[in-house]
Design a protein around this motif. Structure first.
Motif, short mmCIF file in Angstrom:
data_model
loop_
_atom_site.label_atom_id
_atom_site.label_comp_id
_atom_site.label_asym_id
_atom_site.label_seq_id
_atom_site.Cartn_x
_atom_site.Cartn_y
_atom_site.Cartn_z
N GLU A 603 -43.93 -4.93 24.64
CA GLU A 603 -43.50 -3.96 23.62
C GLU A 603 -44.70 -3.44 22.83
OE1 GLU A 603 -39.34 -4.25 21.78
OE2 GLU A 603 -40.01 -6.33 21.93
N SER A 604 -45.66 -4.34 22.56
CA SER A 604 -46.82 -3.87 21.79
C SER A 604 -47.67 -2.92 22.64
CB SER A 604 -47.66 -5.04 21.27
OG SER A 604 -48.29 -5.69 22.35
N GLN A 605 -47.66 -3.10 23.98
CA GLN A 605 -48.38 -2.17 24.86
C GLN A 605 -47.69 -0.81 24.88
OE1 GLN A 605 -51.41 -2.66 26.57
NE2 GLN A 605 -51.32 -4.31 25.10
N GLN A 606 -46.35 -0.85 24.82
CA GLN A 606 -45.58 0.41 24.76
C GLN A 606 -45.95 1.17 23.49
OE1 GLN A 606 -41.41 -0.18 23.84
NE2 GLN A 606 -40.75 1.54 25.08
N CYS A 607 -46.08 0.41 22.41
CA CYS A 607 -46.46 0.98 21.12
C CYS A 607 -47.88 1.56 21.18
CB CYS A 607 -46.35 -0.14 20.08
SG CYS A 607 -46.86 0.31 18.45
N GLU A 608 -48.80 0.84 21.84
CA GLU A 608 -50.18 1.32 22.00
C GLU A 608 -50.22 2.67 22.73
OE1 GLU A 608 -53.50 -0.20 21.43
OE2 GLU A 608 -52.22 -1.04 19.89
N LEU A 609 -49.38 2.76 23.79
CA LEU A 609 -49.34 4.00 24.57
C LEU A 609 -48.87 5.15 23.68
CD1 LEU A 609 -49.34 5.64 27.24
CD2 LEU A 609 -47.05 4.77 27.69
N ALA A 610 -47.81 4.89 22.90
CA ALA A 610 -47.29 5.93 22.00
C ALA A 610 -48.34 6.34 20.98
CB ALA A 610 -46.04 5.40 21.30
N SER A 611 -49.05 5.35 20.44
CA SER A 611 -50.08 5.62 19.44
C SER A 611 -51.20 6.48 20.02
CB SER A 611 -50.64 4.29 18.92
OG SER A 611 -51.56 4.51 17.91
N THR A 612 -51.58 6.18 21.28
CA THR A 612 -52.63 6.95 21.95
C THR A 612 -52.20 8.41 22.09
OG1 THR A 612 -53.16 4.95 23.18
CG2 THR A 612 -54.12 6.98 24.01
N MET A 613 -50.92 8.60 22.46
CA MET A 613 -50.42 9.98 22.60
C MET A 613 -50.37 10.70 21.25
SD MET A 613 -47.51 10.18 25.54
CE MET A 613 -46.48 8.80 25.14
N LEU A 614 -49.91 10.00 20.22
CA LEU A 614 -49.84 10.62 18.89
C LEU A 614 -51.22 11.09 18.44
CD1 LEU A 614 -47.43 8.30 16.85
CD2 LEU A 614 -47.00 10.65 17.53
N THR A 615 -52.21 10.22 18.63
CA THR A 615 -53.57 10.57 18.23
C THR A 615 -54.04 11.82 18.95
OG1 THR A 615 -53.95 8.19 18.05
CG2 THR A 615 -55.89 9.59 17.94
N ALA A 616 -53.76 11.86 20.26
CA ALA A 616 -54.24 12.99 21.06
C ALA A 616 -53.51 14.29 20.70
CB ALA A 616 -54.04 12.67 22.54
N ALA A 617 -52.24 14.15 20.28
CA ALA A 617 -51.42 15.35 20.04
C ALA A 617 -51.58 15.91 18.63
CB ALA A 617 -49.97 15.01 20.31
N LYS A 618 -52.44 15.31 17.82
CA LYS A 618 -52.62 15.76 16.44
C LYS A 618 -52.83 17.28 16.39
CE LYS A 618 -55.85 15.06 12.58
NZ LYS A 618 -56.95 14.26 12.08
N GLY A 619 -52.03 17.93 15.55
CA GLY A 619 -52.19 19.38 15.39
C GLY A 619 -51.39 20.20 16.37
N ASP A 620 -50.79 19.57 17.39
CA ASP A 620 -50.01 20.31 18.39
C ASP A 620 -48.53 19.99 18.18
OD1 ASP A 620 -48.66 21.16 20.68
OD2 ASP A 620 -50.41 20.84 21.97
N MET A 621 -47.85 20.90 17.49
CA MET A 621 -46.47 20.66 17.06
C MET A 621 -45.54 20.31 18.22
SD MET A 621 -45.16 20.52 14.15
CE MET A 621 -43.78 19.43 14.28
N LEU A 622 -45.66 21.09 19.32
CA LEU A 622 -44.76 20.88 20.45
C LEU A 622 -44.94 19.53 21.09
CD1 LEU A 622 -44.51 24.27 22.35
CD2 LEU A 622 -42.64 22.68 21.87
N ARG A 623 -46.21 19.18 21.35
CA ARG A 623 -46.48 17.87 21.98
C ARG A 623 -46.03 16.74 21.05
NH1 ARG A 623 -48.45 19.02 26.82
NH2 ARG A 623 -50.48 20.00 27.12
#
Length: 987
Positions: A603-623
């Motif tokens: 579960e913590s790895q699932q959370c890490e994956l989500a966090s990585t995507m959030l960081t990358a999507a900063k500023g992109d409303m749709l993503r």
């Protein structure tokens, strides 16, 4: 002859003087067969002096005089020379040699001695005969001692490292084709099997420690390597098989998968999908760490197709060839090797380990071509079943045997074989950097040598491809903590190796191609559209793929990472199409979760994956929207969503630049979800979560604050809403932080007051005081809050809560309201005769002082309540004393006249209080006397003295007290010593 001797000088150091050592080395057919050195070093490796002498002989052969074996030299001497030689030899070493010389002389002179039965004499310098075994010198006793020592340290003091370096030494010996490799491994294994902890762990039913388990795994893998030696003799193999069986049959022998039975197919079976995989675990044979090596003894290298694969780069066929049912070549004419994948990889490992790197590469390429063909076929099968599978939303198809985390580490083995062929050996690659870490390896593309025309492939791109194929294989989570933990560990090891590869255009192309295949691969891929409910999650792998793909193909990166976010094992029920393993589930809730011991980590790895995507999507409303939806759909743990909310908040508010509103809103939305999830469940971090949410909403702005105040009931408990949320929103800091204008401040204050009144209605006990505080600046709201308190006072509130609010009222300048609340509080209170240290005593004293200061009427109203509630004599006498010291009514309520006279204890209302106090003293005295011990006599006499002071406040007090004492003497005359003390003090 074959004996090298010399003296080696070790130069002086600051701590040690110069030392000289005598060294002797025997050798035979280019191998050192025995060594002795004066330093007395005990180690499995040669000491520095032996190495120095050997190197000197290799590098400066002309400096070392070559002599005949000593027997040849003696043969050239006559009788006198031999006599001289022997006498000089004895003189030079008379202390050591004389006893031996005398014994030999006696034996030679005795005609029937054993020495005279043998023709000739031994010569240590003459070398061995051609039929003798010749192998490198190995000090067996030292190997045993060292392994025993390291095992006894149980993984501490770097002993695990030491044992790993011994395993590495075995691998090195195998690579040099030194026959001592298997001998050394046997010695190591014997010590491992004799480890006293094994029987202890078995008795206690606990698993072997983590570090120890990994060492046993390596031991098992090394034996597989040894028995798969392509050039070993049959008698060697049968000797190893006997040993391995003997160890495997011992009770203490560790099992392959930790403490659980195993249902994996036999190493020699093909990869058929067996339908009987859920048979009872009792029927399954016991698999030990040696089982795979035992099975490996059945494998041979005689297959002609296999021989051709490994012996030539140009073994190709220009027409499809079948032998029986099995396919020998692919459509490009490249050879295939259709063996059970981990077994085929074990062959590669054996070739690599025994010093056949070219052969290992050739077999690896054949295995990869086979895997590619399987991948294509599986894609075709899926296309036919796609519609039906998507409708069902689940699949029963999955591999029971995963390649990642497999005891034979097939993927790691192929990856290493391929990357070793591409390694750029730098000049100084042996030098270790200061930090003690070796530099990451540098690779170059080496074209695949093949007989087919269009080979633009490199071994490096094959390495990446096979790692991605293996990691992306859809497979069932194995059973047992150890096997599950190993899946995670192995995955991390492969990813760490992948991260050493610099992705150039060729590798990026391989990466993209394989990712697309994995997404389209249906149930055969862990990233396919439908997966088995108990499929090993792909979060860690997808995180690597996402970061690697992002700079080159963002759409594909997001598609893949979003697909991987799922964790079907946590969805509430198993879909109907699922095969469930009866022994694979927790017995209590058979329909729900299997026993996934590593679930927290996953579960913590699932959370890490989500966090990585959030960081990358900063500023992109749709993503960001898409990622947010994936989080809300797939993550079921409130603490992990909270962690993501915090991560998003951190990234959105960098210290050195402006906040990112898109990401801030995501953080807020995740925070609100956490509030809703934890509202009715107990969570020890709840207070922290609530405080954080207010901080986040403040950062988003005034609209967010208004929104959480207005919808508080779906997010917070009444207590949280008043004491944390509204209080923080109304604080000076928040107003400064937001630099609000007057209308905005008013809007916030109005929302906070509405919230306060709603909370006070819902939970007056815990919210009344906060509500009053929040409503202080608005008369109507304040009056409403006060009325709520009064209404709730008779039923729902405790005396502590009421006293607290009463004191607050006095402090705010409402003494009459404080008096009213204090009177209500008194009705809820009951102090027994012996509760003279009760925490409410201060409140009672305060309430009486307040009534006294307001005037005679208020005092007259509260005393009956005090008399009814307080039965403790010392407290009552304290109140009485305070009331008689000053005149009542000193608070100076406007419009009231006070006489300014002290009050008399003979008249109401104090008369009632005095009677109650005397009565309390009498009752308390009798209660104390029923179970008094001699050590409390002194304390009791003091108590009676206090009682007398109170009695004397009454007009006939002295008579009453005298009667009381006489009464005591009569009733308790049995307590002679105590009554004597009473007489002494009171007559």
């Amino acid at each position: 002859g074959f004996h090298l001797s010399g003296t080696v000088t070790e130069p002086a150091t600051a701590a040690e003087p110069e030392m000289t050592y005598k060294v002797a080395i025997s050798f035979d057919r280019c191998k050192i067969t025995s060594v002795t050195c004066g330093c007395g070093n005990k180690d499995i490796f040669y000491c520095a002096h032996v190495v120095a002498l050997s190197l000197y002989r290799i590098r400066k052969p002309d400096q070392v005089k070559l002599r005949l074996p000593i027997s040849e030299t003696l043969f050239q001497m006559n009788r006198d020379q031999l006599q001289k030689f022997v006498q000089y030899l004895i003189t030079a070493h008379h202390t050591e040699v004389l006893p031996t010389a005398q014994k030999l002389a006696d034996e030679i002179l005795s005609s029937n001695s054993e020495i005279n039965q043998v023709h000739g004499a031994p010569d240590p310098t003459a070398g061995a005969s051609i039929d003798d075994e010749n192998c490198w010198h190995l000090d067996e006793e030292q190997v045993r001692e060292q392994v025993k020592l390291f095992l006894s340290q149980g993984g501490y003091y770097g002993s695990g490292k030491q044992l790993n370096s011994m395993f590495a030494k075995v691998r090195e010996m195998l690579r040099m084709r030194d026959s001592n490799g298997a001998r050394m491994l046997t010695l190591i294994t014997e010590q491992f099997m004799a480890d006293p902890r094994l029987s202890l762990w078995r008795q206690q039913g606990t698993g072997i420690t983590e570090k120890c388990r990994q060492l046993w795994d390596e031991l098992g893998a090394l034996w597989v390597c040894v028995v798969l030696n392509p050039h070993c003799k049959l008698e060697e193999k049968s000797c190893w098989l006997r040993q391995l069986r003997k160890w495997g049959e011992m009770d203490v022998c560790p099992l392959e998968d930790g403490n659980y039975g195993n249902e994996l197919p036999n190493i020699t079976n093909a990869l058929t999908q067996s339908s009987g995989h859920s048979q009872d675990s009792l029927a399954r044979p016991r698999r030990t760490v040696f089982t795979r090596a035992i099975e490996g003894c059945d494998l041979h290298w005689q297959d002609s197709h296999l021989q051709r694969i490994i012996s030539s780069d140009f073994y190709v066929s220009h027409s499809y060839q079948r032998e029986g049912e099995s396919l020998l070549f692919n459509s490009q004419g490249q050879p295939l090797w259709l063996e059970h994948v981990p077994t085929a990889c074990a062959r590669v490992d054996a070739l690599r380990s025994h010093g056949y790197p070219r052969e290992a590469l050739r077999l690896t390429v054949a295995i990869i071509n086979t895997l590619r063909l399987q991948q294509q076929r599986q894609l075709e099968i899926y296309k036919h079943q796609k519609k039906e599978l998507l409708q069902r939303g689940a699949t029963t198809i999955t591999n029971l045997e995963g390649w990642v985390g497999h005891p034979l580490n097939p993927i790691g083995c192929l990856f290493l074989t391929l990357t070793e062929a591409c390694r750029l050996e730098e000049e100084n690659c042996l030098e270790i950097s200061d930090a003690g870490d070796s530099k990451p390896p540098v690779y170059q593309h080496v074209p695949v040598v093949t007989g087919s025309q269009d080979s633009d492939e490199s071994y490096l791109s094959l390495a990446l491809e096979v790692a991605l194929m293996g990691m992306g294989q859809q497979r069932v989570m194995p059973e047992g903590l150890y096997a599950q933990d190993k899946v995670c560990r192995n995955e991390e090891q492969i990813i760490a190796r992948l991260q050493d590869l610099e992705l150039d255009p060729v590798l990026v192309q391989t990466l993209r191609k394989q990712c697309i295949l994995l997404l389209e691969g249906g149930p055969f891929s862990g990233l396919g559209e439908v997966i088995h409910r108990e499929s090993v999650p792909m979060h860690t792998f997808a995180k690597y793929l996402f970061s690697a793909l992002l700079p080159h193909d963002a759409d594909l990166a997001y598609k893949l990472a979003l697909r991987a976010m799922r964790l079907p094992v946590l969805e509430t029920t198993a879909p109907s199409g699922d095969v469930s393993h009866p022994h694979h589930l927790v017995s209590v809730v058979p329909s729900r979760y299997p026993r996934w011991f590593t679930l927290g980590h996953l579960e913590s790895q699932q959370c890490e994956l989500a966090s990585t995507m959030l960081t990358a999507a900063k500023g992109d409303m749709l993503r960001l929207r898409t990622v947010l939806e994936a989080i809300q759909k797939n993550i079921h743990s409130s603490s992990l969503i909270f962690k993501l909310a915090q991560d998003a908040f951190k990234i959105a508010t960098p210290a050195d630049s402006n906040s990112d509103t898109t990401l801030l809103n995501v953080a807020l939305e995740l925070g609100l979800q956490v509030m809703r999830m934890t509202l009715s469940t107990l969570n020890w971090r709840r207070r922290e979560m609530v405080r954080w949410l207010v901080t986040c909403a403040t950062e988003v702005g005034v609209r967010a604050l208004v929104s959480i105040l207005q919808s508080w009931y779906s997010l917070f408990t009444p207590t949280e809403a008043t004491s944390i949320v509204a209080a923080t929103v109304m604080s000076h800091n928040t107003i400064l932080r937001l630099s609000l204008d007057y209308p905005q401040r008013e809007e916030l204050a109005s929302c906070a007051r509405t919230l306060a009144l709603q909370c006070a209605m819902k939970d007056p006990q815990n919210c009344a005081l906060s509500a009053l505080t929040l409503c202080e600046k608005d008369h109507i709201a304040f009056e409403t809050a006060y009325q709520i308190v009064i209404d709730a006072a008779s039923t729902g509130m405790t005396y502590t809560q009421l006293f607290t609010i009463a004191r607050y009222m006095e402090h705010r300048g409402y003494p009459l309201r404080a008096f009213k609340l204090a009177s209500l509080a008194m009705t809820h209170l009951n102090l027994a005769y012996n509760q003279d240290t009760h925490p409410a005593i201060n409140d009672v004293l305060w309430a009486c002082a307040l009534s006294h200061s307001l005037g005679k009427n208020e005092l007259a109203a509260i005393i009956p309540l005090v008399v009814k509630s307080v039965h403790c004599a010392t407290v009552l006498s304290d109140i009485l004393r305070r009331c008689t010291m000053t005149a009542p009514g000193l608070a100076g309520i406007p419009g009231r006249r006070n006489s300014g006279k002290l009050m008399s204890t003979d008249k109401a209302p104090l008369r009632q209080l005095l009677d109650a106090t005397i009565s309390a003293y009498i009752n308390t005295t009798h209660s104390r006397l029923t179970h008094i011990s001699p050590r409390h006599y002194g304390e009791f006499i003091e108590f009676l003295s206090k009682a007398r002071e109170t009695f004397l406040l009454a007009q006939d007090g002295h008579i009453q007290f005298a009667q009381f004492i006489d009464n005591l003497k009569q009733i308790y005359k049995g307590k002679k010593k105590l009554m004597l003390l009473v007489r002494e003090r009171f007559g």
